[in-house]
Design a protein around this motif. Structure first.
Motif, PDB file in Angstrom:
ATOM      1  N   ASP A   1       0.564  -1.467   0.307  1.00 16.99           N
ATOM      2  CA  ASP A   1       0.191  -0.053   0.106  1.00 16.99           C
ATOM      3  C   ASP A   1       0.397   1.239   0.003  1.00 16.99           C
TER       4      ASP A   1
ATOM      5  N   ARG B   1       1.066   3.302   2.640  1.00 16.92           N
ATOM      6  CA  ARG B   1       0.750   4.495   3.713  1.00 16.92           C
ATOM      7  C   ARG B   1       1.124   3.505   4.511  1.00 16.92           C
TER       8      ARG B   1
ATOM      9  N   HIS C   1       1.544   5.011   8.670  1.00 15.15           N
ATOM     10  CA  HIS C   1       0.723   5.033   9.560  1.00 15.15           C
ATOM     11  C   HIS C   1       0.336   4.985  10.659  1.00 15.15           C
TER      12      HIS C   1
ATOM     13  N   ARG D   1      -3.438   3.460   9.407  1.00 17.18           N
ATOM     14  CA  ARG D   1      -3.505   2.370   8.962  1.00 17.18           C
ATOM     15  C   ARG D   1      -3.219   1.977   9.292  1.00 17.18           C
TER      16      ARG D   1
END
Length: 511
Positions: free
Chosen positions: A267, A269, A271, A274
């Motif tokens: 993906d 992303r 953080h 997520r």
């Protein structure tokens, strides 16, 4: 008037008499003609019969003559053939007689030669005894002492040659073995495509690049802390290029962490929010995988009607090992073995296979609760309404309780067979350490060995020898002797590489 009547009557009588006489004469004439014709026909028939009879007799005589001629010809051929056989047999008899006579003559010659040889042998023995006695007198040594001296000298002389020969043979054997090994491995790869999985407490996740490590760690380590907190798995980010190591004793949590981390890497992303979302998705995927594994296991052994919770517990065994053996594969194997034995003994095959599949179901729970896995398995079987025979088989499969059915006894046997299968279970730490110590002790028992180290989990031993006592050729010979002693005194899987190291050092001190 009367006269006319009388005349008429007389005329009538005369006419009647004359007619009778005429008819009689005519009839006799016909009869005589018929008899004469019959005689003629009989005579002609007799003449014809005599003619036919003569012809048949002539034909019969000709046939008899022909058959007699053929028989005489056949008899003559048989007689000539028998004569040929008789001549051949006589020739063979003569040949055999000659051979027998030759053999008898040779046998007699051999006997005479044996007598001559025995006399010569006796003379040689006497001469040898005299020579030995004279040599013993001159050398002041007995035969045994002289033999020992000679053997020692011969041994010293051929030792160098033996070491050189061993070196050459080993080099040739190594080249041949490498070639043969490549052929065997190639054929094995072409013929077999089986998966081999090594169970451990770590998983490795490959990264597209080393920059991804910093993104996984996050600002001040918040990403890695979030992932470790949510999964309960330690992430080891070290100098290993393009890889992250996941460490944890719980294989299910480790699988969740692996799937979540791979999803985050794809993906891009990464953080905390997520990470939490991906971990939840990974848990759902693992739950689905666990259920599918349990269903597949039940289907593979043809056991139906198992409670869904027991199916989930079976699937959890996919991520559980016992002595290095995958518990779900072990349960499937026990189910098959128990079913086969039950069929051979005429017992309940379905009951045996069901008990074999569920016998280690408690291992899906025993790391979460206290107590042996047989109690957890029995309680789970009772809770989800398995039969008392299944519960007893689970309780008795390690011998802690008495089996109440023959199927329970079969579960014990199948469990032992599956666990004892070569390569099924890893050896215990204690036996492993003893094997390494035995390996080093064997190497240390040879003269000239300074130190021996077992490495590569016992698959290799490196031996340091004293250079002042062992030369290069002796190093080859001592390696061969150590290999022979290992093969005679030890039992080990695979092969053990013996490396003899001879190193000469010149050491001086500047003062």
């Amino acid at each position: 008037m009367i006269t006319n009547i009388i005349i008429g009557i007389a005329s009538l009588l005369l006419g009647v008499c004359g007619g009778y006489i005429l008819r009689k004469s005519l009839a006799e004439a016909k009869i005589a003609s018929a008899e004469e014709q019959a005689q003629r026909i009989l005579k002609e028939a007799e003449e014809k019969n005599q003619s036919i009879k003569k012809e048949k007799i002539i034909e019969a005589k000709e046939e008899v003559h022909r058959l007699r001629h053929e028989l005489e010809k056949e008899v003559k051929e048989r007689r000539s053939e028998l004569q040929r056989f008789e001549r051949r047999i006589l020739q063979k008899e003569e040949s055999l007689d000659k051979k027998i006579a030759n053999l008898e003559k040779k046998e007699e010659d051999l006997k005479n030669r044996e007598k001559e040889n025995s006399l010569v042998r006796e003379k040689l023995d006497d001469t040898l005894r005299q020579q030995v006695a004279e040599l013993e007198r001159i050398s002041c040594l007995s035969t045994e002492e002289a033999k020992d001296i000679l053997l020692r000298r011969v041994k010293d002389e051929i030792q160098h040659e033996i070491a050189q020969l061993i070196k050459d043979v080993e080099q040739q054997a190594r080249e041949d073995a490498d070639k043969k090994a490549r052929e065997i491995i190639t054929q094995a790869i072409q013929r077999c495509a089986a998966d081999h999985v090594s169970e451990s407490t770590v998983s490795v996740v490959n990264l597209p690049n080393d920059e991804m490590k910093g993104r996984i760690i996050g600002r001040e380590g918040r990403n890695i802390r979030t992932l470790e907190t949510l999964t309960g798995i330690d992430l080891i980010i070290d100098d290993t290029p393009e890889a992250v190591i996941l460490s944890g004793f719980d294989p299910i949590r480790r699988e969740v962490a692996r799937i979540a981390l791979e999803k985050l890497i794809v993906d891009g992303r990464i953080h905390p929010a997520r990470i939490e979302e991906m971990v939840e998705k990974a848990r759902h995927e693992v739950d689905v995988q666990i259920r599918e594994e349990g269903e597949q296991a039940a289907f593979s052994v043809n056991v139906h009607g198992i409670h869904p919770e027991l199916i989930k517990m079976l699937g959890r065994l996919k991520f559980r090992t016992s002595y290095g053996q995958n518990v779900l594969k072990h349960s499937i194997e026990v189910s098959h073995l128990a079913g086969i034995m039950a069929a051979e003994l005429g017992l309940d095959v379905k009951l045996a296979k069901r008990a074999g599949l569920l016998h280690d179901i408690g291992k899906a729970l025993d790391h979460e609760t206290e107590g042996p896995h047989i109690y957890h398995g029995a309680e789970a079987a009772k809770k989800y309404r398995e039969s008392p025979e299944i519960v007893n088989a689970i309780m008795a499969h390690h011998g802690d309780f008495d089996p109440q059915t023959m199927e329970a006894v079969l579960i014990q046997a199948a469990d032992a067979v599956s666990a004892a299968r070569p390569g099924a279970r890893r050896e215990t730490l204690e036996s492993y350490i003893k094997r390494l110590e035995k390996l080093e002790d064997i190497a240390d028992s040879f003269e000239g060995v300074e130190k021996a180290y077992a490495i590569q989990a016992g698959r290799e031993i490196r031996i340091m020898v004293k250079p002042e006592k062992i030369d290069d050729l002796n190093a080859i010979q001592i390696a061969r002797e150590i290999v022979k002693k290992i093969e005679q005194e030890m039992e080990y899987p695979g092969q053990i590489k013996v490396v003899v190291i001879r190193e000469t050092r010149a050491i001086e001190y500047a003062r």
